[in-house]
Design an enzyme around this catalytic site. Structure first.
Site, PDB file in Angstrom:
ATOM      1  N   HIS A 105       0.876  -1.190   0.000  1.00 55.57           N
ATOM      2  CA  HIS A 105       0.000   0.000   0.000  1.00 55.57           C
ATOM      3  C   HIS A 105       0.908   1.233   0.000  1.00 55.57           C
ATOM      4  O   HIS A 105       1.484   1.582   1.028  1.00 55.57           O
ATOM      5  CB  HIS A 105      -0.887  -0.077   1.249  1.00 55.57           C
ATOM      6  CG  HIS A 105      -1.732   1.128   1.479  1.00 55.57           C
ATOM      7  ND1 HIS A 105      -2.343   1.390   2.680  1.00 55.57           N
ATOM      8  CD2 HIS A 105      -2.078   2.167   0.663  1.00 55.57           C
ATOM      9  CE1 HIS A 105      -3.029   2.513   2.614  1.00 55.57           C
ATOM     10  NE2 HIS A 105      -2.871   3.011   1.400  1.00 55.57           N
TER      11      HIS A 105
ATOM     12  N   MET B 299       1.737   4.918   0.117  1.00 51.44           N
ATOM     13  CA  MET B 299       1.264   6.267   0.484  1.00 51.44           C
ATOM     14  C   MET B 299       2.444   7.191   0.231  1.00 51.44           C
ATOM     15  O   MET B 299       3.137   7.619   1.171  1.00 51.44           O
ATOM     16  CB  MET B 299       0.825   6.270   1.952  1.00 51.44           C
ATOM     17  CG  MET B 299      -0.484   5.539   2.188  1.00 51.44           C
ATOM     18  SD  MET B 299      -0.741   5.053   3.917  1.00 51.44           S
ATOM     19  CE  MET B 299       0.127   3.493   3.914  1.00 51.44           C
TER      20      MET B 299
ATOM     21  N   MET C 105      -9.911   3.726   2.365  1.00 52.55           N
ATOM     22  CA  MET C 105      -9.307   4.014   3.676  1.00 52.55           C
ATOM     23  C   MET C 105     -10.428   4.355   4.655  1.00 52.55           C
ATOM     24  O   MET C 105     -11.239   5.243   4.396  1.00 52.55           O
ATOM     25  CB  MET C 105      -8.342   5.192   3.581  1.00 52.55           C
ATOM     26  CG  MET C 105      -7.041   4.907   2.859  1.00 52.55           C
ATOM     27  SD  MET C 105      -6.033   3.607   3.602  1.00 52.55           S
ATOM     28  CE  MET C 105      -5.777   4.226   5.262  1.00 52.55           C
TER      29      MET C 105
ATOM     30  N   GLY D 280      -1.740   7.250   7.242  1.00 44.71           N
ATOM     31  CA  GLY D 280      -0.517   7.726   7.884  1.00 44.71           C
ATOM     32  C   GLY D 280      -0.195   7.066   9.209  1.00 44.71           C
ATOM     33  O   GLY D 280       0.969   6.943   9.561  1.00 44.71           O
ATOM     34  N   PHE D 281      -1.205   6.627   9.927  1.00 43.08           N
ATOM     35  CA  PHE D 281      -0.947   6.075  11.259  1.00 43.08           C
ATOM     36  C   PHE D 281      -1.889   4.914  11.553  1.00 43.08           C
ATOM     37  O   PHE D 281      -3.054   4.942  11.150  1.00 43.08           O
ATOM     38  CB  PHE D 281      -1.149   7.145  12.336  1.00 43.08           C
ATOM     39  CG  PHE D 281      -0.151   8.268  12.218  1.00 43.08           C
ATOM     40  CD1 PHE D 281       1.091   8.193  12.855  1.00 43.08           C
ATOM     41  CD2 PHE D 281      -0.437   9.370  11.432  1.00 43.08           C
ATOM     42  CE1 PHE D 281       2.014   9.212  12.718  1.00 43.08           C
ATOM     43  CE2 PHE D 281       0.490  10.400  11.279  1.00 43.08           C
ATOM     44  CZ  PHE D 281       1.718  10.322  11.927  1.00 43.08           C
TER      45      PHE D 281
ATOM     46  N   GLY E 248      -3.806   2.511  14.566  1.00 42.76           N
ATOM     47  CA  GLY E 248      -4.406   2.768  15.871  1.00 42.76           C
ATOM     48  C   GLY E 248      -5.493   3.827  15.907  1.00 42.76           C
ATOM     49  O   GLY E 248      -5.890   4.247  16.995  1.00 42.76           O
TER      50      GLY E 248
ATOM     51  N   GLY F 130      -8.025   0.359   8.195  1.00 39.55           N
ATOM     52  CA  GLY F 130      -7.962   1.359   9.252  1.00 39.55           C
ATOM     53  C   GLY F 130      -9.038   1.199  10.296  1.00 39.55           C
ATOM     54  O   GLY F 130     -10.229   1.247   9.987  1.00 39.55           O
ATOM     55  N   GLY F 131      -8.619   0.943  11.532  1.00 38.89           N
ATOM     56  CA  GLY F 131      -9.555   0.936  12.655  1.00 38.89           C
ATOM     57  C   GLY F 131     -10.501  -0.251  12.673  1.00 38.89           C
ATOM     58  O   GLY F 131     -11.547  -0.197  13.317  1.00 38.89           O
TER      59      GLY F 131
ATOM     60  N   GLY G 191      -4.398  -3.878  11.633  1.00 41.61           N
ATOM     61  CA  GLY G 191      -3.035  -3.702  12.145  1.00 41.61           C
ATOM     62  C   GLY G 191      -2.977  -3.862  13.647  1.00 41.61           C
ATOM     63  O   GLY G 191      -2.677  -4.943  14.166  1.00 41.61           O
ATOM     64  N   SER G 192      -3.298  -2.792  14.375  1.00 41.69           N
ATOM     65  CA  SER G 192      -3.112  -2.858  15.823  1.00 41.69           C
ATOM     66  C   SER G 192      -4.013  -3.900  16.478  1.00 41.69           C
ATOM     67  O   SER G 192      -3.586  -4.581  17.419  1.00 41.69           O
ATOM     68  CB  SER G 192      -3.298  -1.481  16.467  1.00 41.69           C
ATOM     69  OG  SER G 192      -4.319  -0.783  15.845  1.00 41.69           O
TER      70      SER G 192
HETATM   71  C1  DX5 Z   1      -2.734   3.503   7.863  1.00 36.70           C
HETATM   72  C2  DX5 Z   1      -2.366   2.168   7.274  1.00 36.70           C
HETATM   73  C3  DX5 Z   1      -3.013   0.975   7.852  1.00 36.70           C
HETATM   74  C4  DX5 Z   1      -2.729   0.719   9.320  1.00 36.70           C
HETATM   75  C5  DX5 Z   1      -3.954   0.093   9.877  1.00 36.70           C
HETATM   76  O1  DX5 Z   1      -2.346   4.513   6.989  1.00 36.70           O
HETATM   77  O2  DX5 Z   1      -2.637   2.155   5.873  1.00 36.70           O
HETATM   78  O3  DX5 Z   1      -2.698  -0.204   7.094  1.00 36.70           O
HETATM   79  O4  DX5 Z   1      -1.652  -0.137   9.567  1.00 36.70           O
HETATM   80  O5  DX5 Z   1      -3.768  -0.038  11.252  1.00 36.70           O
HETATM   81  P1  DX5 Z   1      -4.986  -0.136  12.248  1.00 36.70           P
HETATM   82  O6  DX5 Z   1      -5.678  -1.433  11.974  1.00 36.70           O
HETATM   83  O7  DX5 Z   1      -4.304  -0.068  13.579  1.00 36.70           O
HETATM   84  O8  DX5 Z   1      -5.880   1.047  12.009  1.00 36.70           O
HETATM   85 ZN    ZN Z   2      -2.458   0.282   4.695  1.00 35.11          ZN
END
Ligand code: DX5
Ligand code: ZN
Length: 262
Positions: free
Chosen positions: A103, A105, A175, A180-181, A183, A214-215, A235-236
């Site tokens: 992915h 960015m 998205m 960018g982040f 969590g 995301g989330g 992710g998290s």
């Molecule tokens: C954010 C990333 C995601 C991120 C998702 O820009 O593209 O892939 O790792 O993490 P969580 O599941 O923690 O939102």
């Molecule tokens: Zn991603």
């Protein structure tokens, strides 16, 4: 862009048949799969793993993932830095059969796309906001290199922005947080974007998979699946759980329950 790179026989390439996640996706991509019994794929985002122990974190999933999601951030397109080509190459070396979902960015696709093609990832997703006039060329170039091509849209980007490339996209990434982040909390309004993409796919005969990123957690994954998402990135939630492999299984159960009840 990346058109000059030669095609090598790597899992997840266009002709791939041997790996579960990729095979399941093949049935969608070929349009032969039965949409009445949907299977949702899971792509753990390595950004959520301890950066000092990414390999151990993957092994801790016990093979219960479909794809590995690798976030590439350049500190310019988004306000953060993450992984680069060295990580993509190391993943391919250690997991030769994995479906690696990159992915991007980033700005400067002219420089970076060929590097990720060379790193032998399976799919490259680029953001629609990056260089709108080059979007079609970027996706075409990725596909000419023998990889799957995705287009991503930030939460403030409308479907109209990706419409010109839907016919050549293997995947559309919605998205569900600001890129960018990890969590962050899922923005509920983005689920409507997935529903729009389901309708458009049926109405216009496209073949893309819909991915949300995301989330996403155990509480909302059912709603995400019901909104039509084919590939869940998490992710998290997965990597912070005490048993990430079991966590993925429980996410699959939540999806099944939500779809069965619908
Ligand atoms: C954010 C990333 C995601 C991120 C998702 O820009 O593209 O892939 O790792 O993490 P969580 O599941 O923690 O939102
Ligand atoms: Zn991603």
């Amino acid at each position: 862009l990346a058109g000059q790179t030669s095609v090598r026989p790597v899992s997840g390439r266009l002709d791939c048949q041997e790996e579960d996640g990729a095979m399941e996706a093949e049935t969608y991509w070929k349009g032969t799969g039965s949409r009445t019994r949907r299977r949702v794929l899971f792509a753990p985002s390595l950004l959520g793993a301890d950066p000092l122990c990414v390999g151990a974190a993957i092994d801790g999933l016990g093979g219960r993932y479909d794809w590995l999601h690798l976030d590439i951030m350049d500190g310019h397109f988004v306000r953060n830095l993450s992984f680069g080509t060295a990580m993509a190459r190391a993943l391919r070396r250690r997991y030769p059969d994995a479906f690696i979902d990159a992915h991007l960015m980033v700005d400067r696709l002219d420089v970076l796309l060929p590097l990720f093609v060379d790193a032998e990832v399976s799919l490259i997703t680029v953001h629609a906001e990056t260089e709108p006039q080059l979007l079609h060329a970027a996706l075409s170039s990725i596909r000419r290199s023998g990889l799957r091509a995705g287009v991503a849209m930030g939460p403030a980007t409308g479907v109209e922005r990706v419409r010109p490339v839907l016919e050549i996209a293997d995947l559309v990434l919605v998205m569900s947080v600001t890129p960018g982040f990890g969590g962050q909390s899922l923005i509920e309004a983005t689920l409507e974007r997935s529903r729009d993409l389901v309708r458009l796919r049926a109405a216009e005969g496209h073949r893309y998979l819909i991915q949300m990123d995301g989330g996403i957690n155990e509480e909302n994954v059912g709603r995400v699946a019901l909104a039509g998402c084919d590939v869940v990135v998490t992710g998290s939630a997965v990597f912070q759980s005490p048993d990430p492999g079991a966590f993925l299984e429980s996410m699959r159960v939540k999806v099944k329950e939500a779809l069965d009840d619908a």
